[in-house]
Design a protein around this motif. Sequence first.
Motif, PDB file in Angstrom:
ATOM      1  N   LEU A 107      -6.367 -21.469   5.436  1.00  0.00           N
ATOM      2  CA  LEU A 107      -5.629 -22.086   6.533  1.00  0.00           C
ATOM      3  C   LEU A 107      -6.450 -23.204   7.181  1.00  0.00           C
TER       4      LEU A 107
ATOM      5  N   ARG B  14       4.046 -18.629   4.741  1.00  0.00           N
ATOM      6  CA  ARG B  14       2.706 -19.218   4.781  1.00  0.00           C
ATOM      7  C   ARG B  14       2.777 -20.720   4.469  1.00  0.00           C
TER       8      ARG B  14
ATOM      9  N   SER C 182       1.623 -14.861   7.829  1.00  0.00           N
ATOM     10  CA  SER C 182       1.591 -16.324   7.722  1.00  0.00           C
ATOM     11  C   SER C 182       0.479 -16.947   8.551  1.00  0.00           C
TER      12      SER C 182
END
Lengths: 345, 345
Positions: free
Chosen positions: B66, B36, B59
């Motif tokens: 994100l 990640r 990820s």
Amino acid sequence: MPKILISRHVGDHAMSILSSSGFDLIVNSEDAAPSREWVLKHLADPEMAAMCLMHGQPSDIVDEELLNACGPNVKCLSTFSVGFDHINVKAANERGIKIGHTPGVLDDAVADVTVMLVLMTMRRVENGISLVKAGEWAQIPWAPFVNCGPSISHPSLTISFIGFGRISQATLSRLLAFTSTSHPPRILYTSSRARPDQVSIDQAFSEKFGVEIKRVEREQVAKQGDIVIVLASQNPQTVDFVNKEFLTWMKKTAILVNCARGPLVNSEDLAWALENDEIYGAGLDVVTGEPNVSADHPLVKSRKCVVLPHIGSGDYDTRNKMAELCVRNAINGAKGEALLAEVKV
Amino acid sequence: MPKILISRHVGDHAMSILSSSGFDLIVNSEDAAPSREWVLKHLADPEMAAMCLMHGQPSDIVDEELLNACGPNVKCLSTFSVGFDHINVKAANERGIKIGHTPGVLDDAVADVTVMLVLMTMRRVENGISLVKAGEWAQIPWAPFVNCGPSISHPSLTISFIGFGRISQATLSRLLAFTSTSHPPRILYTSSRARPDQVSIDQAFSEKFGVEIKRVEREQVAKQGDIVIVLASQNPQTVDFVNKEFLTWMKKTAILVNCARGPLVNSEDLAWALENDEIYGAGLDVVTGEPNVSADHPLVKSRKCVVLPHIGSGDYDTRNKMAELCVRNAINGAKGEALLAEVKV
């Protein structure tokens, strides 16, 4: 009163036809094969006129011994199967005994399983199921090309049939719902011998299915097929038809499916070919020696090969239709009438 | 120089398109999901313009974290999948980030596997394979109705679809090559809501496929279907769509196939229904919690249920088409152009 011998209960639908046939019935009461002795004893009965028998049931193998045991009025032996490799037809006919079988009614069911095995083999389902059952899915998670296989809609695929009878044709009509329409597959098949009018036969096939269909020799079905499908009857010419030579001719990306009879594909050679990546994978509904196939059989253990326990004709509607045809053959035979479907060799 | 982030190698075909796109490429060099941290770090790069990402790769989950990590020039996040349940589309769009996905190109491949699972489930292939692998074939040899299942060519079958988009329609066109022509199946489907012009929509479907097709509510697809096929997208309204209530409504002879997303079918309820003979069998290409599915998962252990490791779109041609669409979406997005396939909610 003439009698019919039924070596195994054939389902309520067909048993009710037998019950109203006017014959006395001798029915094996177990849900298992009877003993050979039980069969031979009843066949010797002077009033016995016909028998309904099973493929793959050791008690029912129609050899000289069984034929010699038949009483004077046995006129018909009717098998609950299309295949008759368990029957010495010639010897039976020489004694005036007709052999009935059950063609036609199971074409759709076997074609269904054949297409299913084509898809399962191309998509490596044996490997996928094994991976899930072993709890390995999390170790092989989704990735762009993980667990992938060749595409059935790949442009200009070649599909090869060994035997192009009714079941092969029913299989083809289903496969064409999956293949590319813009770049349709080419169909090759081989058969025992080319006919004098082979060109016009193949032209008629091509028109019927809307794709190019051509009879070729054994080497070409092997070399050109991306999908090779075995759907021929078993006889001395077809045993070991797919052997090491044939498998070596095949493309390394091609798959093999056998929904006919086990011995048409040599098991040792196929195991060798899979082990050595000579072909991509195999799907088998039948295997030599079945049902005596142990857990450590190399084809059962291979993750490139799926082995099913001969379920081709195994849907309820189809089995009831086979049962009906089997008992109607026996009834007609017992009456001295023409069978609905008689094997002649 | 603007950059595109590729969280996993997408195959030579699509990588060559990226290579000639004029963007700098940051490619995860492992054949595994990146960390990640690796993803977030590169997304923060002020020159990062777009990302190609994977469904099911932890990820790559597109959540607030994100999105907050994205640098000012990230214009597109392009997933290598049709489904976008791993993406907060609304939050991305609010930031001016477009979401690309890969619809259309995998319809045929998923339809192939759906039909395969229908056939496998009706014919009890899970049971058949398990029996062969356990070396039990000889104990359950051929008999008139052994290892049988319902017939796909049974007269007047009802096929129910949950969702009737492109993949369902591609599935139906294949299934019609297997079903009875003299007594064709009736098709029911349900969708999120009835349209004002529902009657004419269904009339157009019926004409297109040559069989009766009708939208009904949830209870009726459950109660009337002999084959129930789940091919809807995952959203809060479809999670647990097939639950205990639904399964209890189903016929005891009916089968369920899920080729959409695992959570549309409640796993505990399905295991209960199979255990209690509420339905005949199930075929799953997807399951809640995948790929973390252990060997002792009740659906994996059941002989009435086949579980595949999400191979629906898994043929090489299809995955290459998905890869191409994924990278073209990313390239277009990075250029500020319209995507070839954009998700909007």
